[in-house]
Design a protein around this motif. Sequence first.
Motif, PDB file in Angstrom:
ATOM      1  N   MET A 296       0.852  -1.190   0.000  1.00 52.41           N
ATOM      2  CA  MET A 296       0.000   0.000   0.000  1.00 52.41           C
ATOM      3  C   MET A 296       0.892   1.247   0.000  1.00 52.41           C
ATOM      4  O   MET A 296       1.933   1.277   0.651  1.00 52.41           O
ATOM      5  N   ALA A 297       0.486   2.252  -0.732  1.00 49.95           N
ATOM      6  CA  ALA A 297       1.244   3.499  -0.819  1.00 49.95           C
ATOM      7  C   ALA A 297       1.116   4.291   0.484  1.00 49.95           C
ATOM      8  O   ALA A 297       0.241   4.024   1.317  1.00 49.95           O
ATOM      9  N   GLU A 298       2.023   5.250   0.629  1.00 49.16           N
ATOM     10  CA  GLU A 298       2.009   6.102   1.822  1.00 49.16           C
ATOM     11  C   GLU A 298       0.644   6.770   1.971  1.00 49.16           C
ATOM     12  O   GLU A 298       0.084   7.316   1.018  1.00 49.16           O
ATOM     13  N   GLY A 299       0.110   6.706   3.176  1.00 51.19           N
ATOM     14  CA  GLY A 299      -1.209   7.266   3.435  1.00 51.19           C
ATOM     15  C   GLY A 299      -2.322   6.253   3.360  1.00 51.19           C
ATOM     16  O   GLY A 299      -3.455   6.524   3.783  1.00 51.19           O
ATOM     17  N   TYR A 300      -1.996   5.079   2.817  1.00 48.68           N
ATOM     18  CA  TYR A 300      -3.024   4.043   2.680  1.00 48.68           C
ATOM     19  C   TYR A 300      -2.614   2.724   3.354  1.00 48.68           C
ATOM     20  O   TYR A 300      -3.251   1.695   3.162  1.00 48.68           O
ATOM     21  N   GLN A 301      -1.548   2.774   4.159  1.00 50.53           N
ATOM     22  CA  GLN A 301      -1.047   1.541   4.776  1.00 50.53           C
ATOM     23  C   GLN A 301      -2.100   0.837   5.624  1.00 50.53           C
ATOM     24  O   GLN A 301      -2.091  -0.390   5.739  1.00 50.53           O
ATOM     25  N   ASP A 302      -3.002   1.596   6.191  1.00 49.35           N
ATOM     26  CA  ASP A 302      -4.029   0.992   7.048  1.00 49.35           C
ATOM     27  C   ASP A 302      -5.119   0.279   6.253  1.00 49.35           C
ATOM     28  O   ASP A 302      -6.021  -0.334   6.824  1.00 49.35           O
ATOM     29  N   GLU A 304      -4.431  -2.199   4.046  1.00 49.04           N
ATOM     30  CA  GLU A 304      -3.912  -3.479   3.540  1.00 49.04           C
ATOM     31  C   GLU A 304      -4.900  -4.617   3.761  1.00 49.04           C
ATOM     32  O   GLU A 304      -5.205  -5.387   2.846  1.00 49.04           O
ATOM     33  N   ALA A 305      -5.395  -4.749   4.984  1.00 57.47           N
ATOM     34  CA  ALA A 305      -6.339  -5.836   5.281  1.00 57.47           C
ATOM     35  C   ALA A 305      -7.628  -5.664   4.490  1.00 57.47           C
ATOM     36  O   ALA A 305      -8.233  -6.651   4.037  1.00 57.47           O
ATOM     37  N   ASP A 306      -8.037  -4.416   4.286  1.00 55.12           N
ATOM     38  CA  ASP A 306      -9.262  -4.158   3.526  1.00 55.12           C
ATOM     39  C   ASP A 306      -9.102  -4.616   2.075  1.00 55.12           C
ATOM     40  O   ASP A 306     -10.015  -5.229   1.508  1.00 55.12           O
ATOM     41  N   PHE A 307      -7.944  -4.299   1.481  1.00 52.01           N
ATOM     42  CA  PHE A 307      -7.747  -4.723   0.092  1.00 52.01           C
ATOM     43  C   PHE A 307      -7.637  -6.243  -0.003  1.00 52.01           C
ATOM     44  O   PHE A 307      -8.157  -6.840  -0.951  1.00 52.01           O
ATOM     45  N   MET A 308      -6.983  -6.869   0.956  1.00 52.55           N
ATOM     46  CA  MET A 308      -6.858  -8.324   0.939  1.00 52.55           C
ATOM     47  C   MET A 308      -8.242  -8.973   0.948  1.00 52.55           C
ATOM     48  O   MET A 308      -8.512  -9.906   0.170  1.00 52.55           O
TER      49      MET A 308
END
Length: 355
Positions: A296-302, A304-308
């Motif tokens: 995930m790009a900077e600002g969107y690291q949180d 990751e679980a959502d995209f998975m």
Amino acid sequence: MKKHNFNAGPCVLPKSAIESAIAAIKNFDETGIGILEISHRTPGWERIMAETEQLWKDLLNIPEGYKVLFLGGGASTQFCYVPFNLMNKKAAYLQTGVWAKKAAKEAKMFGDVEIVASSEDKNYSYIPKNYTIPTDADYFHITTNNTIYGTEIHTDIDSPVNLVADMSSDIMSRPVDVSKYAMIYGGAQKNVGPAGVTFVIIREDILGKVGRQIPTIIDYRTHIKESSMFNTPPVFPIFVMHETLKWVKELGGLEAMHKINKEKAELLYGEIDRNKMFVGTAAKEDRSLMNVCFVMAEGYQDKEADFMAFAKERGMVGIKGHRSVGGFRASIYNACPMESVQALVDCMKEFENNF
């Protein structure tokens, strides 16, 4: 829902190879006996062994003087076989990932090991450049594709000493100038079959040069003499390899395969570079055509679980990155269809649109 398999290994197999394998399990070569039960000394099996070897020779344009072997034990066993057979005093290793590091560790039991360069300083996110290969080494060992980190050596290296390559995860994905290598080896389960068989391509004149005694089963000359049947070979994986290589040949060989692989990789890397939510982890010039790693790009690291979870709901399988890197990894080996790569790209676009 259709599943899209991006697992790092075992790999996606061609449908034709799977269908042939299913038929052979029931009845191999019209013998009335299944491939899982057949004797490896039957004429039908000896023909499959000979044909499989010839497919390797044809697809890679293997020159005279080389032998092709099919062994058990996986590529990790070759970490021991290689120095046992080839190292007198010293070997050189290029350290580009965990498997390259493990190969060097085993070699240290047999003599001096010089690590000519390493990319461990940046978590193996690039391929080292401008290193010097020592001319007093018995061989120089490289790992051409690094599945965990998504880096790849895209050209055949010119080496002043015998060049040995672990090509477990990019063999048969592109043309290779075999004449530049003294030996190429790898596990089959990325591009050329299921787990259970290890391929070895070796120039015969490099053998018999070490002073130590070599156990019979570890001596490459044993397997050359017995045509890979010193002991019972892994019959079923070799049969699936045979069918997989037939599929590669029918597609047009390695030039055609390389073109398809580049198109798949360009599509996926293009979306990673365009999409504001993702960023690639490997140096752009060293990006693997086989294993595409991103986070995930900077600002969107949180997220990751959502995209998975989002990707899983849409049929994406095996995209979780290795624990040492995190993020995501899409392994797009030979038999991974463009349809699956497009489905992942569409999934990434849809996820971006939600934000």
